[in-house]
Design an enzyme around this catalytic site. Structure first.
Site, PDB file in Angstrom:
ATOM      1  N   TYR A   1      -1.074  -6.942  16.616  1.00  0.00           N
ATOM      2  CA  TYR A   1      -1.385  -6.097  15.464  1.00  0.00           C
ATOM      3  C   TYR A   1      -2.634  -5.263  15.741  1.00  0.00           C
ATOM      4  O   TYR A   1      -2.643  -4.036  15.542  1.00  0.00           O
ATOM      5  CB  TYR A   1      -1.593  -6.959  14.229  1.00  0.00           C
ATOM      6  CG  TYR A   1      -1.975  -6.180  12.994  1.00  0.00           C
ATOM      7  CD1 TYR A   1      -1.039  -5.421  12.303  1.00  0.00           C
ATOM      8  CD2 TYR A   1      -3.295  -6.182  12.533  1.00  0.00           C
ATOM      9  CE1 TYR A   1      -1.395  -4.690  11.171  1.00  0.00           C
ATOM     10  CE2 TYR A   1      -3.656  -5.462  11.411  1.00  0.00           C
ATOM     11  CZ  TYR A   1      -2.705  -4.711  10.737  1.00  0.00           C
ATOM     12  OH  TYR A   1      -3.065  -3.987   9.625  1.00  0.00           O
TER      13      TYR A   1
ATOM     14  N   LYS B   1      -2.764  -1.178  16.080  1.00  0.00           N
ATOM     15  CA  LYS B   1      -3.526  -0.360  15.129  1.00  0.00           C
ATOM     16  C   LYS B   1      -4.619   0.438  15.835  1.00  0.00           C
ATOM     17  O   LYS B   1      -4.921   1.575  15.458  1.00  0.00           O
ATOM     18  CB  LYS B   1      -4.130  -1.246  14.039  1.00  0.00           C
ATOM     19  CG  LYS B   1      -3.118  -1.710  12.994  1.00  0.00           C
ATOM     20  CD  LYS B   1      -2.598  -0.549  12.153  1.00  0.00           C
ATOM     21  CE  LYS B   1      -1.724  -1.001  11.005  1.00  0.00           C
ATOM     22  NZ  LYS B   1      -1.243   0.108  10.168  1.00  0.00           N
TER      23      LYS B   1
ATOM     24  N   ILE C   1       0.828  -1.209   0.000  1.00  0.00           N
ATOM     25  CA  ILE C   1       0.000   0.000   0.000  1.00  0.00           C
ATOM     26  C   ILE C   1       0.861   1.257   0.000  1.00  0.00           C
ATOM     27  O   ILE C   1       0.547   2.250  -0.666  1.00  0.00           O
ATOM     28  CB  ILE C   1      -0.955  -0.019   1.209  1.00  0.00           C
ATOM     29  CG1 ILE C   1      -2.004  -1.135   1.035  1.00  0.00           C
ATOM     30  CG2 ILE C   1      -1.640   1.323   1.375  1.00  0.00           C
ATOM     31  CD1 ILE C   1      -2.878  -1.350   2.255  1.00  0.00           C
TER      32      ILE C   1
END
Length: 656
Positions: free
Chosen positions: A553, A557, A420
């Site tokens: 994770y 986030k 990305i």
């Protein structure tokens, strides 16, 4: 001038036009002769007419083509007979002349012919080469330029006083040719402008160019040897915010965001150390056509307002020289010379700032050697104004479309070498931004070949590395307007009962701690953005809909999401907006190998294609799709939005 003609290569050329293109590239490959579209070349010959028979034709370099890379398609073919008829007119404005030239084209799709087409048409030789050689303008930028030229070349050249390119120059050439021409003439020198050579072939014209330039260089080596001086020590470190603040002032003066590049090398330092800098640099450009790129003079110091006031006065004094209504150009300087900053070049984009740098480095040489030879002398301010506000340049302004949406804006993208992050960098480049990409990958410096790209190896968890990367980006492009946080890691799946502390700590360090440190360091630069700062966070579906085995994770986030919300609250008063995009199921990244994708699809009893579209809309989510949303968030589409969260996931029932 280096001899580059290769007989073996030339022997393989099929036509005189091929030979002209080859010789043009040789000329264009010498920066001391031709810079950024300058110079022109031509060859005469015949080509068949649609109604039968052959027509005499002049092929001349077309507008928009660079001699260094030109191919036969870059030459405009014109009816030579018609050009000779146009030369008999008593007067022509530049727009009238260019219209007449386009009407003389053999091919309606050909590029616009050079403004010096009629001069090439007049010269009674098959091949013509024209350059703005540093050595020639150094000789001619003197109070007695013609006498110096005669001393160097004797009567082997026709010498013309300075006249702007176009119809008047072609007519002056015709008049003086009748007076000065004889069988020994091999070239023509235009004072303050450049050199023409000609011959029965491009090779002959090239060899004569080589001969005359070499004579000029040898004369200068004897009469005005390059000064041997010790450069001052390295310039002091300058805080990145100081550079960003200068860029902001320059952008406000220009009326649009600009890119600036700082230069502090030995050549620049030697030039800045001249005791006569304030006088020498304010006399004008090395050759008048440079004024289009650099303006008439550089700015000394950092008083942008004073420079703009002086430029506005210059325009007021000379605007009545125009043949019609004029539109004043922006008054911002294109070159800044400062004892602490060094040389700062300014442009609408990074490439434009680089062009200014190239031109002014050659200008330094011309100024210094011309001053050593006698006194650096150029056409009057009014004559330089005529070029800066040339009819043809004003017409270009009127025809020019809008610049790319993000032109002049500078973006930082973390994690820019793959996935990305790379897609975001590519999309921002396509939108016109200058992009500084950070990644730990060794591939990041060469991820893109654009001059608007600066790829830096950066460990985002190292505060010192972040500080140095910010400084390098600001030195290259002048500031920071946009930050895209795409760097992140997804640790291997671990249930909470087996969660390793190192895995947890690493996820927090990369995905959250590093961003907090980046925010701390980049905030003062975003405050100085001429367009208001923008930050886009690449979050995750896991913020709203975590899954088992992804505690590190998902938690990191989620913490990043909260960090972004607080930043949106705190930075709104500075005009900085912060928004977040939450992607999901982006399968064209390095995280998803074909084997992993196949295994996941099999687990759900689906084909790979069906698995990739396992969302409410049945849409495939790609890195490029996420990058389009990220880019939109940096534009005026989100001008009144901050603190937003936008999913790019095709619709997820758990998120909704």
């Amino acid at each position: 001038m280096q001899h580059r003609w290769n007989q073996a290569e030339a022997a393989r050329l099929a036509t005189p036009l091929d030979e002209c293109a080859y010789g043009s590239r040789l000329l264009g490959s010498e920066p001391s002769l031709v810079l950024h579209g300058g110079g022109n070349t031509s060859v005469k010959g015949t080509m068949p007419d649609v109604v039968g028979g052959d027509v005499e034709v002049l092929w001349i370099k077309g507008s928009g083509w660079d001699l260094a890379t030109i191919e036969p398609a870059g030459f405009a073919p014109l009816r030579l007979g018609r050009l000779r008829e146009i030369l008999t007119a008593t007067s022509l404005s530049d727009p009238e002349m260019m219209n007449a030239l386009r009407c003389a084209l053999m091919d309606a799709s050909a590029p616009n012919p050079s403004v010096e087409t009629l001069l090439h048409a007049f010269l009674p030789f098959a091949a013509v080469q024209h350059s703005h050689a540093d050595a020639i303008v150094t000789l001619t930028n003197q109070p007695d330029g013609e006498a110096v030229v005669r001393e160097v070349f004797g009567d082997r050249v026709v010498v013309l006083p300075y006249v702007m390119p176009g119809f008047d120059l072609a007519r002056l050439c015709a008049e003086q040719w009748a007076v000065q021409h004889h069988d020994g003439i091999v070239g023509m020198v235009l004072l303050n402008h450049g050199l023409f050579t000609f011959g029965a072939s491009t090779e002959e014209a090239y060899l004569r160019h080589l001969e005359l330039i070499t004579l000029a260089e040898k004369y200068l080596d004897a009469a005005a040897p390059r000064p041997v001086t010790v450069a001052p020590r390295a310039l002091p470190d300058v805080d990145a915010v100081t550079l960003a603040r200068l860029r902001r002032s320059l952008s406000e003066a220009a009326g649009f965001p600009v890119v600036t590049t700082r230069h502090t090398d030995e050549r620049v330092r030697r030039f800045l150390a001249r005791s006569d800098l304030a006088d020498l640099t304010q006399r004008g450009t090395a050759t008048p056509d440079h004024v289009i790129y650099t303006k008439r003079t550089p700015m000394l110091g950092r008083d942008v307002a004073a420079y703009c006031q002086s430029y506005q006065q210059y325009y007021k004094e000379h605007h009545d020289r125009g043949r019609g209504p004029l539109t004043m150009l922006d008054p911002a300087p294109r070159i800044v010379l400062d004892p602490e900053l060094g040389m700062v070049t300014v442009g609408r984009r990074g490439r434009a700032a680089d062009v200014v740098n190239d031109i002014y480095r050659h200008t330094m040489d011309v100024l210094e050697r011309a001053e050593q030879l006698g006194r650096f002398t150029v056409p009057s301010a009014g004559e330089l104004f005529d070029v800066e506000y040339w009819d043809l340049e004003q017409a270009k302004l009127r025809r020019a479309g809008s610049p790319p949406q993000l032109a002049g804006q500078v973006a930082i993208v973390t994690g820019a070498a793959s996935g990305i992050g790379r897609a975001c960098a590519e999309a921002l480049l396509a939108a016109g931004a200058s992009v500084v990409g950070w990644d730990i990958s060794t591939d990041v410096p060469t991820s893109f070949s654009s001059v608007e790209w600066l790829g830096l190896r950066v460990d985002v968890t190292d505060p010192a590395a972040v500080r140095e990367a910010l400084r390098s980006g600001v030195e290259r492009f002048g500031g920071v307007d946009i930050v895209v946080v795409a760097a992140g890691i997804f640790p291997s799946s671990q249930r909470l009962s087996q969660l390793e502390p190192d895995s947890w700590r690493l996820a927090m360090s990369v995905n959250v701690d590093s961003v907090a440190e980046l925010f701390r360091q980049v905030h003062p630069l975003l405050v100085e953005s001429p367009m208001d700062g923008r930050v886009v966070i690449v979050g995750s579906k896991n913020v709203a809909a975590p899954g088992p085995g992804a505690a590190a994770y998902s938690a990191s986030k989620a913490a990043l999401h909260q960090l972004a919300r607080v930043a949106a609250l705190e930075w709104a008063e500075d005009g900085i907006r912060i928004n977040t995009v939450h992607p999901d199921a982006v399968f064209d990244t390095g995280l998803w190998t074909p084997e992993l994708l196949a295994a996941r699809a099999e687990r759900y009893g689906m084909s790979i294609e069906s698995y990739k579209r396992r969302n409410l809309l049945g849409a495939e989510v790609t890195s490029a799709g996420v990058a389009r949303m990220v880019t939109a968030m940096t534009t005026d589409v989100f001008a009144t939005t901050t603190g937003a969260q936008v999913p790019v996931d095709g619709g997820n029932d758990r998120v909704i």
